[in-house]
Design an enzyme around this catalytic site. Structure first.
Site, PDB file in Angstrom:
ATOM      1  N   HIS A   1      -1.787   1.342   7.231  1.00  0.00           N
ATOM      2  CA  HIS A   1      -2.296   1.366   6.043  1.00  0.00           C
ATOM      3  C   HIS A   1      -2.006   2.654   5.318  1.00  0.00           C
ATOM      4  O   HIS A   1      -2.381   3.748   5.833  1.00  0.00           O
ATOM      5  CB  HIS A   1      -3.938   0.958   5.965  1.00  0.00           C
ATOM      6  CG  HIS A   1      -4.284   0.821   4.775  1.00  0.00           C
ATOM      7  ND1 HIS A   1      -3.604  -0.221   3.798  1.00  0.00           N
ATOM      8  CD2 HIS A   1      -5.428   1.250   4.299  1.00  0.00           C
ATOM      9  CE1 HIS A   1      -4.490  -0.077   2.491  1.00  0.00           C
ATOM     10  NE2 HIS A   1      -5.456   0.677   2.798  1.00  0.00           N
TER      11      HIS A   1
ATOM     12  N   CYS B   1       0.972  -1.185  -0.033  1.00  0.00           N
ATOM     13  CA  CYS B   1       0.106  -0.141  -0.059  1.00  0.00           C
ATOM     14  C   CYS B   1       1.023   1.259  -0.110  1.00  0.00           C
ATOM     15  O   CYS B   1       0.525   2.440  -0.586  1.00  0.00           O
ATOM     16  CB  CYS B   1      -0.865  -0.143   1.149  1.00  0.00           C
ATOM     17  SG  CYS B   1      -0.346  -0.365   2.662  1.00  0.00           S
TER      18      CYS B   1
END
Ligand SMILES: *[C@@H]1O[C@H](CO)[C@@H](O)[C@H](O)[C@H]1NC(C)=O
Ligand SMILES: *[C@@H]1O[C@H](CO)[C@@H](O)[C@H](O)[C@H]1NC(C)=O
Ligand SMILES: *[C@@H]1O[C@H](CO)[C@@H](O)[C@H](O)[C@H]1NC(C)=O
Ligand SMILES: [Zn+2]
Length: 390
Positions: A350, A65
């Site tokens: 994230h 990510c």
């Protein structure tokens, strides 16, 4: 932009006609020169790219990510995107040069911007080539997006470096002569020296120059150094600033304020010949076209790394950095076009990206893309801000 140029040229020509009754040779030369400029502008525009919506995500190929969010931010850096899509670097560097990473990166951007793509793009090949070129990123642990960006820009730059080894850099000025120059002349000279070695689209867009002024508290001797930067890493003030809110201005003020250095942390004073207590101040000497601001949320103490979750408010339009430049900078305005966000903790987190398009702002969350309103952009997750000069 182009219409503006045309209008300005027209105004110049008209102005000149009024001033000098009866066309003379200088006017026609001016006219030819200006028309030449227009033709160049037209030619640049000629390669009309047919772009898709750009609302395409990137598959997560194993904790990627950090890579996905940064690639989306770069993919929305229009000048860089168009340069990659048109493979302009092939015209700029020798065909014998290896441009593996640049090719793979451009391939991802082409996939993200084709008109017939409807599913998420798989960045596997680019990811593999990047990791081969920066082995440090091998392994599937949590990686820092900012660090990734620095490595990526560095590697891309070295592949498309326009400077050839045959270029003979002009010789350095002897130190005694350099020291006698005015500050702005020194800055210009250092910048020229840098460009003699490092010259690429990456440099054109991202490189700025930082001035660091050092003053010895013991004898008052002042010295300055000039460094090239590709992003500015800003500290986040601790505790409550201006009524419980931290603003980007507070971070910039902290970044550029005079810092006291104790002798063991200070460089050697040329005059005293030893390390002395000193003060240091950073000023932006040269502003880049694309300004990358890193909100340094992670701070390492002796035993651990901690993350600041402060909400840093930032302007979306007309960020003025004039106050952080040299005295004659005036207003220096930037507009925001992409944000890399980090949520979660130091160990498990994230990354997502918010990017601006013609149709508004979109959230890129790996393979998922969704519209987002301008009022949702500010959060305590903003990590890297991408601004373009007005
Ligand atoms: C760019 O090219 C010049 C000339 O070959 C070289 O001195 C310089 O180190 C190169 N820069 C990078 C980052 O590879
Ligand atoms: C910061 O300011 C807010 C609102 O003014 C207040 O509620 C909070 O207690 C303050 N925090 C600290 C650490 O001073
Ligand atoms: C990203 O997607 C994940 C999985 O669907 C979700 O849990 C998370 O809230 C999303 N993040 C954002 C910022 O939309
Ligand atoms: Zn001194």
């Amino acid at each position: 932009m182009e219409r503006g140029l045309r209008a300005r040229c027209a105004a110049l020509i008209t102005h000149n006609t009024l001033q000098q009754e009866g066309a003379d040779i200088s006017q026609s030369i001016l006219y030819t020169a200006l028309m030449g400029l227009l033709l160049v502008a037209d030619k640049e525009k000629e390669v009309n790219l047919t772009l898709g919506s750009g609302q395409i995500g990137l598959c997560n190929v194993g904790n990627t990510c950090f890579l996905n969010s940064m690639v989306q931010c770069l993919s929305h850096t229009r000048t860089l995107r168009d340069y990659c899509l048109q493979k302009k670097y092939h015209q700029e560097v020798s065909s014998r040069r290896k441009t593996e990473l640049m090719d793979a990166f451009s391939e991802v951007l082409s996939d993200l911007w084709t008109t017939d793509m409807s599913t998420a793009v798989h960045p596997g090949n680019f990811n593999t080539i990047f990791k081969e070129s920066v082995p440090h990123f091998i392994g599937y642990s949590q990686q820092d997006a900012q660090e990734f960006l620095r490595f990526l820009l560095d590697r891309l730059h070295s592949e498309i470096n326009r400077t050839s080894p045959q270029n003979q850099p002009i010789s350095d000025l002897p130190e005694s002569k350099y020291n006698k120059l005015r500050e702005d002349k020194k800055a210009m000279l250092m910048w020229k020296h840098y460009l003699e070695r490092e010259d690429s689209k990456i440099v054109d867009l991202f490189a700025g120059q930082l001035k660091s002024s050092l003053r010895c508290s013991s004898c008052g001797h002042e010295s300055t150094t000039f460094d090239v930067f590709y992003d500015l890493s800003l500290p986040i003030p601790k505790g409550n600033v201006s009524g419980g809110r931290v603003s980007l201005k507070d971070c910039l003020t902290l970044f550029s304020q005079v810092e006291e250095l104790k002798s063991d942390n200070a460089p050697m004073c040329d005059r005293c010949g030893k390390h002395t207590d000193s003060t240091k101040k950073l000023t932006i000497q040269r502003f880049p076209k694309i300004l990358v601001l890193h909100l340094n949320r992670f701070s390492a103490s002796r035993f651990s790394i901690s993350k600041s979750t402060a909400t840093v408010s930032f302007p979306i339009h007309h960020l003025d950095l004039g106050d952080y430049g040299t005295e004659c900078a005036g207003k220096v305005l930037y507009n925001l076009y992409a944000i890399c966000n980090h949520c979660g903790t130091v160990h498990i987190g994230h990354y997502t990206a918010y990017c601006q398009q013609e149709r508004g702002w979109f959230c890129y969350n790996d393979s998922r893309v969704s519209p987002i309103s301008e009022s949702q952009l500010q959060s305590n997750q903003a990590y890297v801000l991408f601004y373009e000069m007005e």
